[in-house]
Design a protein around this motif. Structure first.
Motif, PDB file in Angstrom:
ATOM      1  N   GLN A  19       8.857  -1.524  45.125  1.00 14.30           N
ATOM      2  CA  GLN A  19       8.498  -2.367  45.966  1.00 14.30           C
ATOM      3  C   GLN A  19       9.463  -3.865  45.681  1.00 14.30           C
ATOM      4  OE1 GLN A  19       4.452  -3.873  47.168  1.00 14.30           O
ATOM      5  NE2 GLN A  19       4.686  -5.291  46.008  1.00 14.30           N
ATOM      6  N   THR A  20      10.547  -3.934  46.229  1.00 14.01           N
ATOM      7  CA  THR A  20      11.434  -5.143  45.650  1.00 14.01           C
ATOM      8  C   THR A  20      10.884  -6.420  46.461  1.00 14.01           C
ATOM      9  OG1 THR A  20      12.812  -4.574  47.940  1.00 14.01           O
ATOM     10  CG2 THR A  20      13.346  -3.605  45.760  1.00 14.01           C
ATOM     11  N   SER A  21      11.440  -7.399  45.689  1.00 18.14           N
ATOM     12  CA  SER A  21      10.760  -8.825  46.203  1.00 18.14           C
ATOM     13  C   SER A  21      11.706  -9.709  47.021  1.00 18.14           C
ATOM     14  CB  SER A  21      10.406  -9.649  44.699  1.00 18.14           C
ATOM     15  OG  SER A  21      11.674 -10.003  43.970  1.00 18.14           O
ATOM     16  N   LEU A  22      12.721  -8.981  47.917  1.00 20.07           N
ATOM     17  CA  LEU A  22      13.321  -9.774  48.612  1.00 20.07           C
ATOM     18  C   LEU A  22      12.658 -10.625  49.665  1.00 20.07           C
ATOM     19  CD1 LEU A  22      16.504  -8.365  50.506  1.00 20.07           C
ATOM     20  CD2 LEU A  22      14.660  -9.278  52.116  1.00 20.07           C
ATOM     21  N   GLU A  40      22.387  -9.510  45.249  1.00 16.40           N
ATOM     22  CA  GLU A  40      22.601  -9.584  44.037  1.00 16.40           C
ATOM     23  C   GLU A  40      21.300  -9.293  43.325  1.00 16.40           C
ATOM     24  OE1 GLU A  40      24.505 -12.810  42.484  1.00 16.40           O
ATOM     25  OE2 GLU A  40      26.480 -12.105  43.093  1.00 16.40           O
ATOM     26  N   ARG A  41      20.094  -9.911  43.713  1.00 15.47           N
ATOM     27  CA  ARG A  41      18.823  -9.684  43.399  1.00 15.47           C
ATOM     28  C   ARG A  41      18.056  -8.466  43.572  1.00 15.47           C
ATOM     29  NH1 ARG A  41      13.341 -12.009  44.672  1.00 15.47           N
ATOM     30  NH2 ARG A  41      14.221 -13.060  46.439  1.00 15.47           N
ATOM     31  N   ALA A  42      18.610  -8.009  44.977  1.00  8.31           N
ATOM     32  CA  ALA A  42      17.802  -6.533  45.528  1.00  8.31           C
ATOM     33  C   ALA A  42      18.455  -5.431  44.584  1.00  8.31           C
ATOM     34  CB  ALA A  42      18.246  -6.540  46.713  1.00  8.31           C
ATOM     35  N   ILE A  43      19.698  -5.517  44.211  1.00 12.83           N
ATOM     36  CA  ILE A  43      20.402  -4.602  43.311  1.00 12.83           C
ATOM     37  C   ILE A  43      20.116  -4.531  42.168  1.00 12.83           C
ATOM     38  CG2 ILE A  43      22.664  -3.899  42.401  1.00 12.83           C
ATOM     39  CD1 ILE A  43      24.028  -4.922  45.246  1.00 12.83           C
ATOM     40  N   SER A  44      19.758  -5.691  41.414  1.00  8.32           N
ATOM     41  CA  SER A  44      19.091  -5.656  40.045  1.00  8.32           C
ATOM     42  C   SER A  44      17.826  -5.115  39.818  1.00  8.32           C
ATOM     43  CB  SER A  44      19.242  -7.297  39.726  1.00  8.32           C
ATOM     44  OG  SER A  44      18.620  -7.489  38.322  1.00  8.32           O
ATOM     45  N   GLU A  45      17.071  -5.503  40.757  1.00  6.19           N
ATOM     46  CA  GLU A  45      15.717  -4.804  41.016  1.00  6.19           C
ATOM     47  C   GLU A  45      15.886  -3.378  41.233  1.00  6.19           C
ATOM     48  OE1 GLU A  45      13.030  -8.605  42.404  1.00  6.19           O
ATOM     49  OE2 GLU A  45      13.439  -7.091  43.802  1.00  6.19           O
ATOM     50  N   ILE A  46      16.672  -2.869  42.188  1.00  7.63           N
ATOM     51  CA  ILE A  46      16.687  -1.503  42.312  1.00  7.63           C
ATOM     52  C   ILE A  46      17.160  -0.691  41.024  1.00  7.63           C
ATOM     53  CG2 ILE A  46      17.994   0.256  43.640  1.00  7.63           C
ATOM     54  CD1 ILE A  46      17.840  -1.889  45.829  1.00  7.63           C
ATOM     55  N   ARG A  47      18.364  -1.203  40.451  1.00  9.10           N
ATOM     56  CA  ARG A  47      18.713  -0.620  39.287  1.00  9.10           C
ATOM     57  C   ARG A  47      17.742  -0.520  38.294  1.00  9.10           C
ATOM     58  NH1 ARG A  47      24.556  -0.065  38.683  1.00  9.10           N
ATOM     59  NH2 ARG A  47      25.617  -1.257  40.233  1.00  9.10           N
ATOM     60  N   GLY A  48      17.081  -1.753  37.807  1.00  2.13           N
ATOM     61  CA  GLY A  48      15.969  -1.765  37.008  1.00  2.13           C
ATOM     62  C   GLY A  48      14.866  -0.659  36.935  1.00  2.13           C
ATOM     63  N   TYR A  49      14.418  -0.578  38.242  1.00  2.00           N
ATOM     64  CA  TYR A  49      13.126   0.516  38.338  1.00  2.00           C
ATOM     65  C   TYR A  49      13.894   2.069  38.307  1.00  2.00           C
ATOM     66  CZ  TYR A  49      10.261  -3.314  39.729  1.00  2.00           C
ATOM     67  OH  TYR A  49       9.270  -4.327  39.256  1.00  2.00           O
ATOM     68  N   PHE A  50      15.162   2.143  38.961  1.00  2.00           N
ATOM     69  CA  PHE A  50      15.809   3.605  38.827  1.00  2.00           C
ATOM     70  C   PHE A  50      16.021   3.753  37.314  1.00  2.00           C
ATOM     71  CE2 PHE A  50      16.309   3.791  43.167  1.00  2.00           C
ATOM     72  CZ  PHE A  50      16.773   5.114  43.408  1.00  2.00           C
ATOM     73  N   ALA A  51      16.212   2.833  36.490  1.00  2.00           N
ATOM     74  CA  ALA A  51      16.334   3.088  34.937  1.00  2.00           C
ATOM     75  C   ALA A  51      15.003   3.196  34.326  1.00  2.00           C
ATOM     76  CB  ALA A  51      17.190   1.933  34.283  1.00  2.00           C
ATOM     77  N   ALA A  52      14.242   2.736  34.838  1.00  2.00           N
ATOM     78  CA  ALA A  52      12.695   2.931  34.378  1.00  2.00           C
ATOM     79  C   ALA A  52      12.432   4.611  34.708  1.00  2.00           C
ATOM     80  CB  ALA A  52      11.809   2.060  34.779  1.00  2.00           C
ATOM     81  N   ASN A 222       5.785  -1.477  51.182  1.00  2.00           N
ATOM     82  CA  ASN A 222       6.124  -2.817  51.835  1.00  2.00           C
ATOM     83  C   ASN A 222       6.936  -3.628  51.129  1.00  2.00           C
ATOM     84  OD1 ASN A 222       5.997  -4.561  53.993  1.00  2.00           O
ATOM     85  ND2 ASN A 222       4.374  -5.687  53.213  1.00  2.00           N
ATOM     86  N   CYS A 223       7.588  -4.631  51.641  1.00  3.29           N
ATOM     87  CA  CYS A 223       8.473  -5.811  50.925  1.00  3.29           C
ATOM     88  C   CYS A 223       7.556  -6.717  49.951  1.00  3.29           C
ATOM     89  CB  CYS A 223       9.263  -6.689  51.694  1.00  3.29           C
ATOM     90  SG  CYS A 223       9.833  -8.029  51.324  1.00  3.29           S
ATOM     91  N   GLY A 224       7.818  -6.492  48.747  1.00  2.00           N
ATOM     92  CA  GLY A 224       6.986  -7.217  47.678  1.00  2.00           C
ATOM     93  C   GLY A 224       6.863  -8.820  47.991  1.00  2.00           C
ATOM     94  N   HIS A 225       7.590  -9.285  48.864  1.00  2.00           N
ATOM     95  CA  HIS A 225       7.426 -10.583  49.147  1.00  2.00           C
ATOM     96  C   HIS A 225       6.218 -10.961  50.002  1.00  2.00           C
ATOM     97  CE1 HIS A 225       8.700 -14.823  49.835  1.00  2.00           C
ATOM     98  NE2 HIS A 225       8.587 -14.748  51.118  1.00  2.00           N
ATOM     99  N   PHE A 226       5.796  -9.909  50.625  1.00  2.00           N
ATOM    100  CA  PHE A 226       4.514  -9.942  51.135  1.00  2.00           C
ATOM    101  C   PHE A 226       3.280  -8.987  50.653  1.00  2.00           C
ATOM    102  CE2 PHE A 226       7.652 -10.507  54.820  1.00  2.00           C
ATOM    103  CZ  PHE A 226       7.176 -11.766  54.863  1.00  2.00           C
ATOM    104  N   GLY A 227       3.793  -8.056  49.877  1.00  4.02           N
ATOM    105  CA  GLY A 227       2.962  -7.157  49.089  1.00  4.02           C
ATOM    106  C   GLY A 227       2.039  -6.301  49.885  1.00  4.02           C
ATOM    107  N   ALA A 249       1.675 -11.452  46.767  1.00 10.19           N
ATOM    108  CA  ALA A 249       2.962 -11.910  47.321  1.00 10.19           C
ATOM    109  C   ALA A 249       3.993 -12.240  46.430  1.00 10.19           C
ATOM    110  CB  ALA A 249       2.709 -13.089  48.115  1.00 10.19           C
ATOM    111  N   GLY A 250       5.350 -11.943  46.598  1.00  8.93           N
ATOM    112  CA  GLY A 250       6.338 -12.433  45.732  1.00  8.93           C
ATOM    113  C   GLY A 250       6.358 -11.531  44.450  1.00  8.93           C
ATOM    114  N   LEU A 251       5.965 -10.288  44.529  1.00  6.53           N
ATOM    115  CA  LEU A 251       5.920  -9.513  43.143  1.00  6.53           C
ATOM    116  C   LEU A 251       6.834  -8.028  43.578  1.00  6.53           C
ATOM    117  CD1 LEU A 251       2.087  -9.415  42.444  1.00  6.53           C
ATOM    118  CD2 LEU A 251       3.904 -10.859  41.284  1.00  6.53           C
ATOM    119  N   ALA A 252       7.835  -7.778  42.536  1.00  8.01           N
ATOM    120  CA  ALA A 252       8.392  -6.557  42.609  1.00  8.01           C
ATOM    121  C   ALA A 252       7.687  -5.889  41.564  1.00  8.01           C
ATOM    122  CB  ALA A 252       9.963  -6.977  42.029  1.00  8.01           C
ATOM    123  N   THR A 253       7.569  -4.542  41.999  1.00  7.86           N
ATOM    124  CA  THR A 253       6.943  -3.455  41.163  1.00  7.86           C
ATOM    125  C   THR A 253       7.411  -2.082  41.402  1.00  7.86           C
ATOM    126  OG1 THR A 253       4.813  -2.695  40.422  1.00  7.86           O
ATOM    127  CG2 THR A 253       5.172  -2.765  42.950  1.00  7.86           C
ATOM    128  N   GLY A 254       7.308  -1.192  40.320  1.00 14.95           N
ATOM    129  CA  GLY A 254       7.791   0.146  40.434  1.00 14.95           C
ATOM    130  C   GLY A 254       6.611   1.097  39.806  1.00 14.95           C
TER     131      GLY A 254
END
Length: 302
Positions: A19-22, A40-52, A222-227, A249-254
């Motif tokens: 769930q990205t926080s775009l 850039e923020r979306a890519i950073s979050e996607i890369r981070g969760y894929f790495a995890a 769903n988009c993490g901006h709304f949760g 709201a406003g939370l990114a999670t994997g």
């Protein structure tokens, strides 16, 4: 004597939910393309969760991301990441320009890696585009305000996932299309919905209802901006039905979760597995395997 049905499916499906926080208000300013900052923020979050997820053993069978979550320029890299992870990826892409001036597509991208669940799937990773049929009213209004026209894709997709079951994919507002929902009844073990939806509460109620009516696992990313991302299964016991729910709201999670497959398949075929001395799942809905031909009656008063 009827031979009991034996499910050919695996016990479970291992699912990764990202769930990205775009921020929708910041992402599309003046046009139908994601802003550089949000990209850039979306890519950073996607890369981070894929790495995890890469650290998990075994890795997720399927990874799902929200509607409009992936910048179009990142599609090739995402394909390579799916191939390295050996996971199917279902992700919402940023708006894509159509063949006519101002025309845009809202699509999900399904990526199948070369190797999946220990089997060779092809010489290279392959992709399928799943277009959205119905724009949300606010989405259509915003696109028109920047001189863009939503291009509808009137298709319903059904995917054979081998031993992890059959599944459908929908993009956000299409989830409210009753005709589409009815087409999936009796045909799937899983429904994936990629969303960018403010009213996460309504989608939660719809997911619970559809899980019962189609009788399958329902996954709303769903988009993490709304949760409000969630996974629902038609278990008999209420405390088991919500397998995953992320509020705020406003939370990114994997998160990685496990979905029932073979036991659900058994119940769909009326071979009822038990849990705590009772049937594990709710009763099949009316019309699941046999529908009456209903006749419309119109009564006039006065």
């Amino acid at each position: 004597m009827t031979t009991p049905y034996v499910s050919p499916l695996a016990d479970s499906l291992k699912l990764g939910v990202i769930q990205t926080s775009l921020d929708p208000e910041a992402a599309w300013i003046g046009n139908a393309k994601m802003s550089r900052c949000e990209e850039e923020r979306a890519i950073s979050e996607i890369r981070g969760y894929f790495a995890a997820f890469q650290q998990e053993q075994p890795r997720p069978d399927i990874i799902v991301l929200p509607e409009l979550a992936v910048p179009t320029g990142f599609e090739t890299k995402l394909k390579a990441m799916a191939d390295k992870m050996q996971s199917v990826v279902i992700a919402g892409l940023d708006y894509r320009a159509g063949s006519s001036f101002g025309e845009v597509h809202n699509e999900a991208l399904l990526i199948v890696p070369r190797q999946w669940r220990g089997k060779k799937m092809g010489a290279r990773a392959t992709t399928r585009r799943i277009g959205k049929t119905y724009p949300a009213p606010e989405e259509e209004k915003k696109l028109k305000s920047v001189a863009c026209e939503f291009k509808r894709d009137p298709s319903v997709w059904l995917f054979d996932g081998g031993d992890v079951g059959t599944f459908g994919v929908m993009v956000c507002y299409d989830f409210l299309d009753l005709e589409r929902i009815a087409m999936y009844r009796g045909k799937v073990q899983h429904l994936f919905i990629l969303a960018l939806n403010k009213d996460a509460t309504s989608f939660r109620h719809v997911a619970e209802a559809v899980s019962r009516m189609v009788f399958c696992n329902v996954i709303v990313c769903n988009c993490g901006h709304f949760g409000g991302s969630q996974v629902v299964c038609p278990y008999r016991h209420a405390e088991r039905r919500t397998i995953f729910h992320h509020s705020g709201a406003g939370l990114a999670t994997g998160q990685i979760i496990s979905l029932p497959v073979s036991r659900l398949d058994l119940h769909q075929h009326k071979e009822y597995p038990s849990f705590r001395g009772e049937r594990e799942f709710k009763s099949l809905p009316p019309g699941y395997d046999f529908s009456e031909a209903l006749v419309q009656q119109l009564a006039k008063f006065g």
